[in-house]
Enzyme design. Structure first.
Site, mmCIF file in Angstrom:
data_model
loop_
_atom_site.group_PDB
_atom_site.id
_atom_site.type_symbol
_atom_site.label_atom_id
_atom_site.label_comp_id
_atom_site.label_asym_id
_atom_site.label_seq_id
_atom_site.Cartn_x
_atom_site.Cartn_y
_atom_site.Cartn_z
ATOM 1 N N ALA B 46 0.714 -1.189 -0.269
ATOM 2 C CA ALA B 46 0.045 -0.034 -0.053
ATOM 3 C C ALA B 46 0.870 1.444 -0.007
ATOM 4 C CB ALA B 46 -0.962 -0.001 1.304
ATOM 5 N N ASP B 227 -3.871 -4.551 7.275
ATOM 6 C CA ASP B 227 -4.284 -4.078 6.320
ATOM 7 C C ASP B 227 -5.328 -3.237 6.499
ATOM 8 O OD1 ASP B 227 -3.958 -7.184 5.362
ATOM 9 O OD2 ASP B 227 -3.998 -5.591 3.814
ATOM 10 N N ASN B 237 -5.074 -8.615 8.909
ATOM 11 C CA ASN B 237 -3.869 -8.818 8.516
ATOM 12 C C ASN B 237 -3.758 -10.162 7.698
ATOM 13 O OD1 ASN B 237 -1.344 -7.739 8.001
ATOM 14 N ND2 ASN B 237 -0.338 -9.375 9.455
#
Lengths: 327, 327
Positions: B46, B227, B237
């Protein structure tokens, strides 16, 4: 079809190295061929190896090259050494040699008795386990399991997978979620194949998804086999079993071990006394010959883990149900 | 070397599809090349995608094909759509477009600011995390982690792996045990490579061995990325994280989440509100093109799992330490 059987004077086995790609049947007429099959892991699994050992002695005894009980005994040493650490192989050889003086027919009868006892054990474990599960839980159940504990590890039906099969036959099974079982992928290669052959609904998943799926209610119980069960119920089994036990406890679902009495080791007080074999880096850093990590990467590769008895709902054998968590 | 950077009018990235086999550097002069790199996952993670988005707009603005702010904005749409679900990519594009009317130099300055902010965030997460760990535990520590949370997912240093690196720089690190992270093996391929490049002692293991090794005292703490973090601290996650949290709790060792503030989602009340994406069977039933299960086997393949906040010792961001388990 049985994983290992005696047909027309030969040992017939399913070649597990060819699965799941193809179903290859080997017919082994001479003990050397059986030794090759054991060494190459074409036949594997403790109970199946016990039968292989006994049937191997039967092959020797019918072979004109070994005309006397002494020559049979001598030839059996090489068979016994095909996998020196497999205690069941050695045990099977000895069972057949007990009647070595009575000739080839008696030896074959002893070998067939070893086979039949294994089949009976598997059936009894499965049925007793299914009885227990039906007591604990109502309706059609989804079951999670790890590694291969089915017919391929025994002769027929298996241990934990025998319980699954009994549930299926009673129309009490929803689906099986089978863990792939890294590093050697026995779940993906062998369990998925067996379940498919039996027409049992199943899905595969990666090992680390097991606890997560349990936490989301995807299964109603976890069923595993065992390598060794300590006197207090602590259970050594394929690595990954412990993580499923932790998740099952938090989710409040049963965690059941299915294994023959021969797995219960009263001489081992607890899991702390079980030494964990490390199988080396190679199995982890490459997969089917393809490198999956940088060259030279070292790995920790414990062959199994130990689930403490307080996380185990019940241990089911061919003769009893042990509930290590009850006083 | 940075995972992504701006060098002499080009975007330079480490091609992650070539790792760990080889270290290939791509120099991307046109936005189409960057879009290809994003689509093929040559650049991933990300924070790194946020920087890629901003630098992509800088490439567009310097390209004679896009002479006006409006043509820059139009060309940026294709960049933003290179991975439609990656919110950080879209965020990075927007950061650069904020100054679209001020011309190419201003856009480049904005892109470099996005890059520098990511680097600062990584450093702060690592240092704050190492401060916390030094408070919780004495001496040189062995650390377990999962997935790739290092420089390759960011620009430099990473999130959870930034903490590991800070410990290493303070001489407080024993070894890292990195989980391989099935199905896509980011741990085996990327984390093992990064640790090797940094000279940080490490060993790899299969995911299901993580809980077992924790139970045997192999590590002193577990550190993971995230996440998405719900308002109550429940953390989504990479699948496998939950099993490590269960084992850490039972073993009484810290379980620490390291993630940027942008991961904390106050609009999501708890983990129950996080939908788990299933990535389909293909990733599970074959590995690098090799089938590892019978043809037609279906798989459950959750992309991540949710660790409830009561299992989390602390969440470390670039600006604070959250202890969701304390009142």
């Amino acid at each position: 079809m049985r994983t290992i059987d005696w047909i027309d004077g030969r040992v017939r086995i399913i070649d597990q190295t060819a699965l799941p790609g193809e179903l290859t049947v080997l017919e082994l007429a001479r003990v050397e061929e059986l030794i090759d099959a054991i060494t190459s892991l074409a036949v594997r699994g403790a109970p199946a190896l016990g039968v292989a050992g006994a049937m191997g002695v039967a092959l020797i005894a019918r072979d004109p090259r070994y005309p006397t009980p002494d020559t049979v005994r001598t030839a059996a040493v090489a068979l016994q050494n095909a996998r020196p650490t497999a205690v069941n192989l050695s045990w099977g050889v000895k069972q057949a040699l007990l009647v070595a003086d009575q000739g080839a027919d008696a030896i074959l009868a002893a070998a067939l008795e070893v086979r039949d006892r294994e089949i009976l054990n598997s059936t009894q474990m499965g049925e007793r386990g299914a009885d227990l599960v039906a007591e604990l839980k109502q309706g059609r159940l989804n079951v999670m399991t790890i590694c291969n504990t089915g017919a391929l590890a025994t002769v027929e039906r298996g241990t934990a997978l025998s319980l699954v099969r009994s549930l299926f036959e009673r129309d009490l099974l929803g689906e099986v979620i089978a863990l792939e079982t890294r590093p050697l992928l026995q779940g993906a290669r062998l369990t998925a194949w067996e379940l498919s052959e039996l027409g049992i609904p199943h899905r595969l998943t990666i090992d680390s998804a097991g606890p997560a799926l349990i936490s989301r209610g995807a299964v109603d119980l976890v069923v595993i086999g065992a390598d060794r069960i300590a006197d207090n119920g602590d259970t050594a089994n394929k690595v990954g079993s412990y993580s499923l036990a932790l998740a099952a406890q938090r989710a409040g679902i049963p965690f059941i071990v299915v294994a023959p009495e021969s797995t219960v080791d009263a001489a081992t007080a607890s899991g702390d006394d079980i030494e964990i074999e490390d199988r080396g880096s190679a199995e982890v850093v490459s997969l089917r010959g393809v490198a999956i990590a940088p060259a030279g990467t070292r790995a920790v590769n414990p062959a199994f883990d130990v689930t403490p008895h307080d996380l185990i709902t019940a241990i089911v054998t061919e003769s009893r149900v042990i509930r290590p968590n009850l006083p």
